[in-house]
Design a protein around this motif. Structure first.
Motif, PDB file in Angstrom:
ATOM      1  N   HIS A 148       0.810  -1.216   0.000  1.00 61.64           N
ATOM      2  CA  HIS A 148       0.000   0.000   0.000  1.00 61.64           C
ATOM      3  C   HIS A 148       0.849   1.274   0.000  1.00 61.64           C
ATOM      4  O   HIS A 148       0.365   2.329  -0.385  1.00 61.64           O
ATOM      5  CB  HIS A 148      -0.915   0.040   1.241  1.00 61.64           C
ATOM      6  CG  HIS A 148      -2.171  -0.744   1.071  1.00 61.64           C
ATOM      7  ND1 HIS A 148      -2.194  -2.120   1.112  1.00 61.64           N
ATOM      8  CD2 HIS A 148      -3.458  -0.342   0.862  1.00 61.64           C
ATOM      9  CE1 HIS A 148      -3.457  -2.544   0.946  1.00 61.64           C
ATOM     10  NE2 HIS A 148      -4.224  -1.494   0.787  1.00 61.64           N
ATOM     11  N   SER A 149       2.099   1.152   0.437  1.00 60.27           N
ATOM     12  CA  SER A 149       2.896   2.352   0.684  1.00 60.27           C
ATOM     13  C   SER A 149       3.154   3.180  -0.570  1.00 60.27           C
ATOM     14  O   SER A 149       3.319   4.391  -0.501  1.00 60.27           O
ATOM     15  CB  SER A 149       4.229   1.976   1.341  1.00 60.27           C
ATOM     16  OG  SER A 149       5.025   1.200   0.456  1.00 60.27           O
ATOM     17  N   MET A 177       5.435  -4.607  -5.004  1.00 58.15           N
ATOM     18  CA  MET A 177       5.473  -3.149  -5.063  1.00 58.15           C
ATOM     19  C   MET A 177       4.925  -2.572  -6.364  1.00 58.15           C
ATOM     20  O   MET A 177       4.821  -1.354  -6.504  1.00 58.15           O
ATOM     21  CB  MET A 177       6.914  -2.661  -4.870  1.00 58.15           C
ATOM     22  CG  MET A 177       7.489  -2.967  -3.509  1.00 58.15           C
ATOM     23  SD  MET A 177       6.514  -2.293  -2.136  1.00 58.15           S
ATOM     24  CE  MET A 177       6.766  -0.535  -2.374  1.00 58.15           C
ATOM     25  N   SER A 178       4.585  -3.419  -7.326  1.00 59.35           N
ATOM     26  CA  SER A 178       4.233  -2.914  -8.663  1.00 59.35           C
ATOM     27  C   SER A 178       2.749  -2.611  -8.857  1.00 59.35           C
ATOM     28  O   SER A 178       2.373  -2.080  -9.904  1.00 59.35           O
ATOM     29  CB  SER A 178       4.679  -3.933  -9.729  1.00 59.35           C
ATOM     30  OG  SER A 178       3.902  -5.120  -9.642  1.00 59.35           O
ATOM     31  N   TYR A 179       1.919  -2.908  -7.873  1.00 57.88           N
ATOM     32  CA  TYR A 179       0.469  -2.760  -8.067  1.00 57.88           C
ATOM     33  C   TYR A 179       0.086  -1.340  -8.485  1.00 57.88           C
ATOM     34  O   TYR A 179      -0.698  -1.148  -9.410  1.00 57.88           O
ATOM     35  CB  TYR A 179      -0.285  -3.148  -6.792  1.00 57.88           C
ATOM     36  CG  TYR A 179      -1.789  -3.014  -6.912  1.00 57.88           C
ATOM     37  CD1 TYR A 179      -2.549  -4.041  -7.475  1.00 57.88           C
ATOM     38  CD2 TYR A 179      -2.449  -1.866  -6.480  1.00 57.88           C
ATOM     39  CE1 TYR A 179      -3.924  -3.924  -7.599  1.00 57.88           C
ATOM     40  CE2 TYR A 179      -3.832  -1.738  -6.596  1.00 57.88           C
ATOM     41  CZ  TYR A 179      -4.559  -2.763  -7.160  1.00 57.88           C
ATOM     42  OH  TYR A 179      -5.930  -2.636  -7.293  1.00 57.88           O
ATOM     43  N   ASP A 180       0.631  -0.341  -7.822  1.00 57.86           N
ATOM     44  CA  ASP A 180       0.239   1.043  -8.103  1.00 57.86           C
ATOM     45  C   ASP A 180       1.018   1.683  -9.253  1.00 57.86           C
ATOM     46  O   ASP A 180       0.615   2.721  -9.756  1.00 57.86           O
ATOM     47  CB  ASP A 180       0.422   1.913  -6.849  1.00 57.86           C
ATOM     48  CG  ASP A 180      -0.545   1.519  -5.747  1.00 57.86           C
ATOM     49  OD1 ASP A 180      -1.758   1.679  -5.949  1.00 57.86           O
ATOM     50  OD2 ASP A 180      -0.082   1.048  -4.698  1.00 57.86           O
ATOM     51  N   SER A 181       2.119   1.069  -9.657  1.00 55.23           N
ATOM     52  CA  SER A 181       2.981   1.740 -10.635  1.00 55.23           C
ATOM     53  C   SER A 181       3.082   1.043 -11.989  1.00 55.23           C
ATOM     54  O   SER A 181       3.581   1.634 -12.948  1.00 55.23           O
ATOM     55  CB  SER A 181       4.393   1.890 -10.057  1.00 55.23           C
ATOM     56  OG  SER A 181       4.932   0.618  -9.715  1.00 55.23           O
ATOM     57  N   SER A 182       2.611  -0.195 -12.071  1.00 54.83           N
ATOM     58  CA  SER A 182       2.760  -0.913 -13.333  1.00 54.83           C
ATOM     59  C   SER A 182       1.793  -0.411 -14.405  1.00 54.83           C
ATOM     60  O   SER A 182       0.595  -0.288 -14.155  1.00 54.83           O
ATOM     61  CB  SER A 182       2.516  -2.416 -13.121  1.00 54.83           C
ATOM     62  OG  SER A 182       2.509  -3.096 -14.369  1.00 54.83           O
TER      63      SER A 182
END
Length: 204
Positions: free
Chosen positions: A91-92, A155-160
């Motif tokens: 989430h961060s 870590m890729s959920y928000d940026s992919s």
């Protein structure tokens, strides 16, 4: 100035609520009821304070992960338990703090993420070593590389650019990422433990 841990905890919450760029040293001094001169005696600039706050928050996450490692004997069960710290990690990237770090302080963000990746990987490598001695994990893969791949996926959920997050739910994504990682590293003995874990979750 109050004790360091409480100071960093409160400062971290201020940055999380307001953002790395938006929050000023004036704001921080005002919130703590101290002069800006006193604050600058402790930190030369906001960048130095930001780095210490990020290190503090990272330490909280890693400490919790290590605690679970020490208190859950079965390595597979430890990875199968509901880990709020891994949820917080994923989430961060979507907080105003991280978004503004990426935009305005990329060097600090990149240093933080590299440090985060190293420490996160270290905890998971320890889990792999433990699981191998228990016969649950395969021995024919590079633990360092696999844990880094897992970290990158989480870590890729928000940026992919390849994920439509309006369709793919974050929790479902994290669960599938964990399942993929665990199926990739477990032996047949380990997969039996996995089946028991997920059959319990299906019944809940």
């Amino acid at each position: 100035m109050e004790d360091k841990q409480n100071f960093l905890l409160k400062a971290a919450n201020l940055f999380i609520e307001n953002g790395a760029k938006t929050l000023t040293m004036d704001d921080i001094a005002r919130e703590f009821g101290i002069s800006k001169k006193t604050l600058y005696q402790k930190y030369r600039n906001k960048e130095e304070l930001l780095e210490e706050v990020l290190q503090f928050k990272l330490g909280e996450v890693i400490q919790r992960m290590k605690y679970l490692d020490e208190n859950i004997e079965n390595a597979v069960e430890r990875m199968g338990c509901r880990d709020v710290e891994i949820d917080r990690v994923s989430h961060s990237n979507n907080t105003i703090l991280i978004r503004q770090l990426i935009k305005y302080y990329p060097a600090i963000f990149n240093k933080h993420m590299l440090n985060f990746s190293e420490q996160f990987s270290e905890v998971l490598v320890h889990n792999i070593e433990k699981g191998r001695t228990q016969g649950y994990y395969r021995k024919d893969f590079d633990a360092q590389i696999y844990t880094k791949i897992f970290f990158q996926i989480v870590m890729s959920y928000d940026s992919s650019p390849h994920l439509n997050t309006t369709i793919i739910d974050r929790e479902d994504y994290n669960n599938e990422a964990m399942m993929m990682y665990m199926n990739a590293i477990t032996t047949e003995k380990g997969k039996e433990v996995l089946k028991k874990i997920y059959s319990k979750k299906d019944k809940q």
